[in-house]
Design a protein around this motif. Structure first.
Motif, PDB file in Angstrom:
ATOM      1  N   ASP A   1      13.978   4.397  -8.133  1.00 19.31           N
ATOM      2  CA  ASP A   1      13.902   4.034  -9.355  1.00 19.31           C
ATOM      3  C   ASP A   1      14.938   3.127  -9.884  1.00 19.31           C
ATOM      4  O   ASP A   1      14.716   2.229 -10.343  1.00 19.31           O
ATOM      5  CB  ASP A   1      13.394   5.368 -10.252  1.00 19.31           C
ATOM      6  CG  ASP A   1      12.406   5.988  -9.774  1.00 19.31           C
ATOM      7  OD1 ASP A   1      11.547   5.161  -9.075  1.00 19.31           O
ATOM      8  OD2 ASP A   1      12.034   7.023 -10.308  1.00 19.31           O
ATOM      9  N   ALA A   2      16.112   3.756  -9.727  1.00 21.45           N
ATOM     10  CA  ALA A   2      17.298   2.923 -10.295  1.00 21.45           C
ATOM     11  C   ALA A   2      17.486   1.650  -9.825  1.00 21.45           C
ATOM     12  O   ALA A   2      18.022   0.708 -10.208  1.00 21.45           O
ATOM     13  CB  ALA A   2      18.506   3.998 -10.289  1.00 21.45           C
ATOM     14  N   LEU A   3      17.391   1.627  -8.225  1.00 18.59           N
ATOM     15  CA  LEU A   3      17.479   0.530  -7.568  1.00 18.59           C
ATOM     16  C   LEU A   3      16.473  -0.388  -8.002  1.00 18.59           C
ATOM     17  O   LEU A   3      16.829  -1.781  -8.105  1.00 18.59           O
ATOM     18  CB  LEU A   3      17.318   0.983  -6.012  1.00 18.59           C
ATOM     19  CG  LEU A   3      17.493  -0.256  -4.718  1.00 18.59           C
ATOM     20  CD1 LEU A   3      19.290  -0.984  -5.166  1.00 18.59           C
ATOM     21  CD2 LEU A   3      17.790   0.454  -3.725  1.00 18.59           C
ATOM     22  N   ILE A   4      15.279  -0.120  -8.100  1.00 16.88           N
ATOM     23  CA  ILE A   4      14.244  -1.267  -8.558  1.00 16.88           C
ATOM     24  C   ILE A   4      14.496  -1.687  -9.902  1.00 16.88           C
ATOM     25  O   ILE A   4      14.392  -2.904 -10.122  1.00 16.88           O
ATOM     26  CB  ILE A   4      12.878  -0.518  -8.278  1.00 16.88           C
ATOM     27  CG1 ILE A   4      12.781  -0.411  -6.692  1.00 16.88           C
ATOM     28  CG2 ILE A   4      11.743  -1.228  -8.971  1.00 16.88           C
ATOM     29  CD1 ILE A   4      11.307   0.122  -6.390  1.00 16.88           C
ATOM     30  N   ALA A   5      14.954  -0.713 -10.571  1.00 15.97           N
ATOM     31  CA  ALA A   5      15.337  -1.432 -12.124  1.00 15.97           C
ATOM     32  C   ALA A   5      16.499  -2.405 -11.970  1.00 15.97           C
ATOM     33  O   ALA A   5      16.558  -3.356 -12.715  1.00 15.97           O
ATOM     34  CB  ALA A   5      15.732  -0.153 -12.980  1.00 15.97           C
ATOM     35  N   ALA A   6      17.513  -2.101 -11.049  1.00 14.19           N
ATOM     36  CA  ALA A   6      18.545  -3.070 -10.983  1.00 14.19           C
ATOM     37  C   ALA A   6      18.041  -4.262 -10.328  1.00 14.19           C
ATOM     38  O   ALA A   6      18.318  -5.450 -10.819  1.00 14.19           O
ATOM     39  CB  ALA A   6      19.619  -2.372 -10.230  1.00 14.19           C
ATOM     40  N   ALA A   7      17.297  -4.226  -9.449  1.00  9.49           N
ATOM     41  CA  ALA A   7      16.547  -5.480  -8.778  1.00  9.49           C
ATOM     42  C   ALA A   7      15.785  -6.190  -9.811  1.00  9.49           C
ATOM     43  O   ALA A   7      16.055  -7.640  -9.983  1.00  9.49           O
ATOM     44  CB  ALA A   7      15.649  -4.995  -7.785  1.00  9.49           C
ATOM     45  N   GLN A   8      14.798  -5.611 -10.370  1.00 11.61           N
ATOM     46  CA  GLN A   8      14.238  -6.222 -11.486  1.00 11.61           C
ATOM     47  C   GLN A   8      15.021  -6.949 -12.515  1.00 11.61           C
ATOM     48  O   GLN A   8      14.519  -8.043 -12.952  1.00 11.61           O
ATOM     49  CB  GLN A   8      13.053  -5.324 -12.228  1.00 11.61           C
ATOM     50  CG  GLN A   8      11.992  -4.994 -11.187  1.00 11.61           C
ATOM     51  CD  GLN A   8      11.007  -3.854 -11.529  1.00 11.61           C
ATOM     52  OE1 GLN A   8      11.523  -2.999 -12.440  1.00 11.61           O
ATOM     53  NE2 GLN A   8       9.970  -3.695 -11.364  1.00 11.61           N
ATOM     54  N   GLY A   9      16.167  -6.090 -13.067  1.00 11.71           N
ATOM     55  CA  GLY A   9      16.937  -6.788 -14.017  1.00 11.71           C
ATOM     56  C   GLY A   9      17.512  -8.172 -13.471  1.00 11.71           C
ATOM     57  O   GLY A   9      17.994  -9.044 -14.385  1.00 11.71           O
ATOM     58  N   MET A  10      17.724  -8.257 -12.118  1.00  6.79           N
ATOM     59  CA  MET A  10      18.169  -9.645 -11.652  1.00  6.79           C
ATOM     60  C   MET A  10      17.208 -10.557 -11.386  1.00  6.79           C
ATOM     61  O   MET A  10      17.442 -11.888 -11.020  1.00  6.79           O
ATOM     62  CB  MET A  10      19.059  -9.302 -10.261  1.00  6.79           C
ATOM     63  CG  MET A  10      20.278  -8.385 -10.541  1.00  6.79           C
ATOM     64  SD  MET A  10      21.202  -8.167  -8.990  1.00  6.79           S
ATOM     65  CE  MET A  10      20.478  -6.698  -8.645  1.00  6.79           C
ATOM     66  N   GLY A  11      15.952 -10.350 -11.797  1.00  6.01           N
ATOM     67  CA  GLY A  11      15.091 -11.232 -11.390  1.00  6.01           C
ATOM     68  C   GLY A  11      14.419 -11.456 -10.121  1.00  6.01           C
ATOM     69  O   GLY A  11      13.451 -12.407  -9.697  1.00  6.01           O
ATOM     70  N   LEU A  12      14.579 -10.074  -9.401  1.00  8.77           N
ATOM     71  CA  LEU A  12      13.770 -10.233  -8.137  1.00  8.77           C
ATOM     72  C   LEU A  12      12.440  -9.598  -8.087  1.00  8.77           C
ATOM     73  O   LEU A  12      12.229  -8.595  -8.944  1.00  8.77           O
ATOM     74  CB  LEU A  12      14.808  -9.276  -7.071  1.00  8.77           C
ATOM     75  CG  LEU A  12      16.115  -9.740  -7.010  1.00  8.77           C
ATOM     76  CD1 LEU A  12      16.807  -8.698  -6.110  1.00  8.77           C
ATOM     77  CD2 LEU A  12      16.366 -11.131  -6.553  1.00  8.77           C
ATOM     78  N   VAL A  13      11.522  -9.906  -7.287  1.00  5.30           N
ATOM     79  CA  VAL A  13      10.250  -9.609  -7.403  1.00  5.30           C
ATOM     80  C   VAL A  13       9.951  -8.184  -6.453  1.00  5.30           C
ATOM     81  O   VAL A  13      10.250  -8.295  -5.340  1.00  5.30           O
ATOM     82  CB  VAL A  13       9.310 -10.583  -6.892  1.00  5.30           C
ATOM     83  CG1 VAL A  13       7.656 -10.262  -7.067  1.00  5.30           C
ATOM     84  CG2 VAL A  13       9.282 -11.933  -7.687  1.00  5.30           C
ATOM     85  N   CYS A  14       9.878  -7.158  -7.058  1.00  6.86           N
ATOM     86  CA  CYS A  14       9.814  -5.802  -6.453  1.00  6.86           C
ATOM     87  C   CYS A  14       8.299  -5.404  -6.134  1.00  6.86           C
ATOM     88  O   CYS A  14       8.005  -4.192  -5.926  1.00  6.86           O
ATOM     89  CB  CYS A  14      10.427  -4.923  -7.360  1.00  6.86           C
ATOM     90  SG  CYS A  14      12.340  -5.458  -7.471  1.00  6.86           S
ATOM     91  N   ASP A  15       7.482  -6.035  -6.772  1.00  4.25           N
ATOM     92  CA  ASP A  15       5.968  -5.777  -6.590  1.00  4.25           C
ATOM     93  C   ASP A  15       5.354  -5.292  -5.357  1.00  4.25           C
ATOM     94  O   ASP A  15       4.406  -4.473  -4.983  1.00  4.25           O
ATOM     95  CB  ASP A  15       5.046  -6.544  -7.314  1.00  4.25           C
ATOM     96  CG  ASP A  15       5.413  -7.189  -8.687  1.00  4.25           C
ATOM     97  OD1 ASP A  15       5.145  -6.633  -9.670  1.00  4.25           O
ATOM     98  OD2 ASP A  15       6.308  -8.276  -8.479  1.00  4.25           O
ATOM     99  N   HIS A  16       6.003  -5.869  -4.057  1.00  2.00           N
ATOM    100  CA  HIS A  16       5.598  -5.696  -2.778  1.00  2.00           C
ATOM    101  C   HIS A  16       6.247  -4.844  -2.213  1.00  2.00           C
ATOM    102  O   HIS A  16       6.106  -4.479  -0.777  1.00  2.00           O
ATOM    103  CB  HIS A  16       5.428  -6.989  -2.318  1.00  2.00           C
ATOM    104  CG  HIS A  16       4.612  -8.088  -3.079  1.00  2.00           C
ATOM    105  ND1 HIS A  16       3.305  -7.734  -3.346  1.00  2.00           N
ATOM    106  CD2 HIS A  16       5.192  -9.067  -3.817  1.00  2.00           C
ATOM    107  CE1 HIS A  16       2.976  -8.713  -4.340  1.00  2.00           C
ATOM    108  NE2 HIS A  16       4.068  -9.389  -4.463  1.00  2.00           N
ATOM    109  N   LEU A  17       7.266  -3.849  -2.769  1.00  4.98           N
ATOM    110  CA  LEU A  17       8.104  -3.029  -1.945  1.00  4.98           C
ATOM    111  C   LEU A  17       7.317  -1.801  -1.522  1.00  4.98           C
ATOM    112  O   LEU A  17       6.298  -1.283  -2.327  1.00  4.98           O
ATOM    113  CB  LEU A  17       9.039  -2.324  -2.908  1.00  4.98           C
ATOM    114  CG  LEU A  17      10.453  -3.314  -2.924  1.00  4.98           C
ATOM    115  CD1 LEU A  17      11.389  -2.947  -4.223  1.00  4.98           C
ATOM    116  CD2 LEU A  17      11.291  -3.340  -1.566  1.00  4.98           C
TER     117      LEU A  17
END
Ligand SMILES: Nc1ncnc2c1ncn2[C@@H]1O[C@H](COP(=O)(O)OP(=O)(O)OP(=O)(O)O)[C@@H](O)[C@H]1O
Ligand SMILES: O=c1[nH]cc([C@@H]2O[C@H](CO)[C@@H](O)[C@H]2O)c(=O)[nH]1
Length: 296
Positions: free
Chosen positions: A70-86
């Protein structure tokens, strides 16, 4: 709303746990230092760098349904990376990489990417189920693929119609995993990004220069390769020619990540329509700026 990515980054997305000490270290050292945790994994590193160069990457990987995930995805989303398909696995924990760095450089590192390996082709479902693409309309844009995937999955990708229209940009995960990329060497739309050592491992020899290594990889069946060699010249080779350029001289303050910066700058430059010479020059310049300690 789901954001539309313009490049896919497929491979490891994990936490890097890095212990750093200012002293000279050797096997068995026990010294005071700092331990940090930051997003890592080759695919993640490339995605973060592509984002800085203006692209909108989507991550395709396994991330556990645990607090670390959860923390990793929050960090990635915060950088503008698209995480919907993980792929979020219920039973596979989020992967982790651990490294010890002393004043004398990297002492040792362990990459535990077992969950990514165990998830296998589940991470590729969005390319088949219509979320990003489907067999009748395969993904036709750029893909940055890393060599943390198993050799078996890389072999599948090499012959899969789901990747038949993709512009594949391939990076090894570490010298220890370089040989996994052999499956993609003959792929008709793959571009390999390797350093001199990795080029040698793939060809089971040693090369004296990036131009010789690039020629060697083409002779082994690669369609297009980019070979870097630290401060020495970098080369891009196709079946028809080789172009070579020397990075600008800089004072080195950091090295880890130079290869990712080179690759991301090169991909982004080509996506913006730059010609081969200009894209190679920009990649050399960006990576040199990165090792000098500035943000390119
Ligand atoms: N000492 C240096 N001086 C100038 N540029 C450098 C230097 N080291 C690296 N670079 C830049 O970075 C690019 C990639 O370097 P290198 O071949 O060391 O990649 P790498 O081994 O894949 O790096 P890493 O694995 O640490 O990310 C070079 O082509 C160059 O543009
Ligand atoms: O086998 C691997 N080694 C290292 C990495 C990643 O590369 C970076 C260090 O070179 C770091 O971010 C690590 O996670 C990886 O994904 N797989």
């Amino acid at each position: 709303m789901t954001q539309q990515p313009d490049i896919l980054c497929i491979g490891s997305v994990l936490w890097d746990v890095i212990g750093r000490a200012p002293s000279h270290m050797r096997v068995g050292s026990d010294v005071p230092g700092r331990i940090t945790r930051l997003p890592g994994g080759v695919a993640m590193n490339i995605a973060m760098t592509l984002r800085r160069f203006g692209m909108r990457p989507a991550l395709l990987s396994n991330v556990g349904r645990d607090a670390e995930g959860d923390a990793l995805i929050a960090a990635a989303q915060g950088m503008g990376l698209v995480c919907d398909h993980l792929y979020r696995s219920d039973d596979l924990p989020t992967d982790v990489y651990m490294a010890i760095e002393g004043a004398n450089g990297l002492i040792a590192a362990i990459a535990d990417a077992h969950s990514l390996e165990a998830a296998g082709d589940k991470i590729l479902r969005p390319l088949a189920n219509g979320a990003l693409a489907m067999p009748a309309a395969p993904w036709a844009g750029p893909v940055a693929l890393d060599g943390n995937l198993t050799a078996e999955l890389l072999r599948e990708i090499a012959t899969s119609a789901l990747f038949g229209k993709a512009d594949l940009r391939v990076a090894p995960a570490s010298p220890g995993k370089a040989e996994r990329l052999l499956a993609l060497l003959g792929h008709p739309s793959a571009t390999l990004y390797v350093n001199l050592e990795e080029a040698g491992l793939l060809c089971q020899t040693t090369f004296a220069s990036s131009a010789a290594a690039a020629a060697g990889l083409i002779a082994r069946g690669a369609r297009r390769v980019l070979v870097t060699d630290g401060s020495n010249s970098a080369s891009e080779a196709t079946g028809t020619d080789i172009i070579t350029q020397t990075p600008p001289a800089v004072m080195v303050t950091r090295v880890t990540g130079a290869g990712d910066t080179f690759m991301a700058a090169h991909i982004a430059s080509e996506a913006q329509g730059m010609a081969r010479d200009a894209a190679l020059a920009r990649a050399c310049q960006a990576a040199a700026t990165y090792v000098s300690g500035e943000i390119p």
